[in-house]
Design a protein around this motif. Structure first.
Motif, PDB file in Angstrom:
ATOM      1  N   VAL A 177      -5.051  -5.942   5.420  1.00  0.00           N
ATOM      2  CA  VAL A 177      -4.127  -5.097   4.965  1.00  0.00           C
ATOM      3  C   VAL A 177      -3.766  -4.129   6.189  1.00  0.00           C
ATOM      4  O   VAL A 177      -2.560  -3.884   6.497  1.00  0.00           O
ATOM      5  CB  VAL A 177      -4.619  -4.275   3.546  1.00  0.00           C
ATOM      6  CG1 VAL A 177      -3.570  -2.988   3.419  1.00  0.00           C
ATOM      7  CG2 VAL A 177      -4.580  -5.247   2.460  1.00  0.00           C
ATOM      8  N   ASP A 178      -4.564  -3.237   6.607  1.00  0.00           N
ATOM      9  CA  ASP A 178      -4.432  -2.458   7.662  1.00  0.00           C
ATOM     10  C   ASP A 178      -3.786  -3.181   8.897  1.00  0.00           C
ATOM     11  O   ASP A 178      -2.902  -2.422   9.580  1.00  0.00           O
ATOM     12  CB  ASP A 178      -5.800  -1.696   8.112  1.00  0.00           C
ATOM     13  CG  ASP A 178      -6.397  -0.828   7.223  1.00  0.00           C
ATOM     14  OD1 ASP A 178      -5.644  -0.456   6.304  1.00  0.00           O
ATOM     15  OD2 ASP A 178      -7.583  -0.589   7.430  1.00  0.00           O
ATOM     16  N   GLU A 179      -4.091  -4.345   9.171  1.00  0.00           N
ATOM     17  CA  GLU A 179      -3.470  -5.207  10.261  1.00  0.00           C
ATOM     18  C   GLU A 179      -2.170  -5.621   9.949  1.00  0.00           C
ATOM     19  O   GLU A 179      -1.602  -6.157  10.581  1.00  0.00           O
ATOM     20  CB  GLU A 179      -4.436  -6.229  10.851  1.00  0.00           C
ATOM     21  CG  GLU A 179      -5.697  -5.673  11.325  1.00  0.00           C
ATOM     22  CD  GLU A 179      -6.941  -6.585  11.810  1.00  0.00           C
ATOM     23  OE1 GLU A 179      -6.430  -7.704  11.776  1.00  0.00           O
ATOM     24  OE2 GLU A 179      -7.737  -6.476  12.389  1.00  0.00           O
ATOM     25  N   GLY A 180      -1.609  -5.549   8.613  1.00  0.00           N
ATOM     26  CA  GLY A 180      -0.330  -6.192   8.343  1.00  0.00           C
ATOM     27  C   GLY A 180      -0.358  -7.576   8.079  1.00  0.00           C
ATOM     28  O   GLY A 180       0.476  -8.057   7.793  1.00  0.00           O
ATOM     29  N   ILE A 181      -1.545  -8.227   8.097  1.00  0.00           N
ATOM     30  CA  ILE A 181      -1.805  -9.484   7.630  1.00  0.00           C
ATOM     31  C   ILE A 181      -1.351  -9.897   6.292  1.00  0.00           C
ATOM     32  O   ILE A 181      -0.757 -10.889   5.920  1.00  0.00           O
ATOM     33  CB  ILE A 181      -3.069 -10.041   8.195  1.00  0.00           C
ATOM     34  CG1 ILE A 181      -2.996 -10.264   9.610  1.00  0.00           C
ATOM     35  CG2 ILE A 181      -3.345 -11.619   7.472  1.00  0.00           C
ATOM     36  CD1 ILE A 181      -4.413 -10.291  10.337  1.00  0.00           C
ATOM     37  N   ILE A 182      -2.088  -8.868   5.339  1.00  0.00           N
ATOM     38  CA  ILE A 182      -1.898  -8.928   3.782  1.00  0.00           C
ATOM     39  C   ILE A 182      -0.511  -7.975   4.080  1.00  0.00           C
ATOM     40  O   ILE A 182      -0.899  -6.685   3.992  1.00  0.00           O
ATOM     41  CB  ILE A 182      -3.047  -8.492   3.050  1.00  0.00           C
ATOM     42  CG1 ILE A 182      -3.826  -9.674   3.171  1.00  0.00           C
ATOM     43  CG2 ILE A 182      -2.607  -8.440   1.595  1.00  0.00           C
ATOM     44  CD1 ILE A 182      -5.249  -9.362   2.370  1.00  0.00           C
ATOM     45  N   GLU A 183       0.474  -8.411   3.563  1.00  0.00           N
ATOM     46  CA  GLU A 183       1.821  -7.468   3.615  1.00  0.00           C
ATOM     47  C   GLU A 183       1.705  -6.623   2.097  1.00  0.00           C
ATOM     48  O   GLU A 183       2.066  -5.613   2.058  1.00  0.00           O
ATOM     49  CB  GLU A 183       2.827  -8.017   3.624  1.00  0.00           C
ATOM     50  CG  GLU A 183       3.116  -8.777   5.081  1.00  0.00           C
ATOM     51  CD  GLU A 183       4.343  -9.357   5.359  1.00  0.00           C
ATOM     52  OE1 GLU A 183       5.125  -9.651   4.171  1.00  0.00           O
ATOM     53  OE2 GLU A 183       4.780  -9.804   6.535  1.00  0.00           O
ATOM     54  N   ARG A 184       1.502  -7.490   1.112  1.00  0.00           N
ATOM     55  CA  ARG A 184       1.502  -6.897  -0.407  1.00  0.00           C
ATOM     56  C   ARG A 184       0.745  -7.621  -1.400  1.00  0.00           C
ATOM     57  O   ARG A 184       0.549  -8.909  -1.156  1.00  0.00           O
ATOM     58  CB  ARG A 184       2.980  -6.678  -0.591  1.00  0.00           C
ATOM     59  CG  ARG A 184       3.763  -7.972  -1.120  1.00  0.00           C
ATOM     60  CD  ARG A 184       4.891  -7.760  -1.051  1.00  0.00           C
ATOM     61  NE  ARG A 184       5.869  -8.654  -1.125  1.00  0.00           N
ATOM     62  CZ  ARG A 184       6.599  -9.408  -2.014  1.00  0.00           C
ATOM     63  NH1 ARG A 184       6.543  -8.970  -3.232  1.00  0.00           N
ATOM     64  NH2 ARG A 184       7.245 -10.627  -1.763  1.00  0.00           N
TER      65      ARG A 184
END
Length: 137
Positions: free
Chosen positions: A42-49
């Protein structure tokens, strides 16, 4: 991102509410490791939502949108993504430039979205496909 991350993501793609303890059992690691990896993703933006898929009895459709060559598709896509019936907006290659995936109350509401898209100055053409069935991959 390693193989364990990919396996965790595969489980979450099918059901983002899967408990970390269940994911840990399925991938052969601890709950804490799963929690830490999901937080990092999540922090790295790989999981967006995390999202919800519904079966509302509504009409789902893909509206393909073509725009002029000199149009900023990012701007048009961002505006379309704000429309309440729109689930996803994709910038794509091929005949169309943008694809909206919509979940509307009925075919009249789908037609209203088509008209709304065509009313944008940048839009040259639309093509619509009703989604008849959906399966998770």
């Amino acid at each position: 991102m390693d193989d364990l991350d990919r396996r965790i993501l595969g489980i979450l793609r099918r059901d983002s509410r899967t408990p970390y303890t269940e994911i840990a059992d399925r991938v052969g690691t601890s709950e804490g490791t799963v929690r830490n990896r999901v937080e990092r993703l999540v922090d790295e933006g790989i999981i967006e939502r995390f999202t919800v898929a519904t079966r509302t009895g509504n009409v789902k459709a893909m509206i393909e949108v073509s725009v002029a060559v000199d149009v900023d598709t990012t701007d048009v896509s961002a505006r379309m993504a704000e429309w309440s019936e729109v689930d996803f907006v994709w910038q794509v290659s091929g005949e169309a430039d943008i694809v909206m995936v919509v979940d509307a109350a009925d075919t009249g509401a789908v037609n209203d979205l088509i008209t709304k898209a065509r009313d944008l100055d940048e839009v040259q053409n639309t093509k619509t496909r009703l989604i008849l069935d959906e399966r998770l991959g």
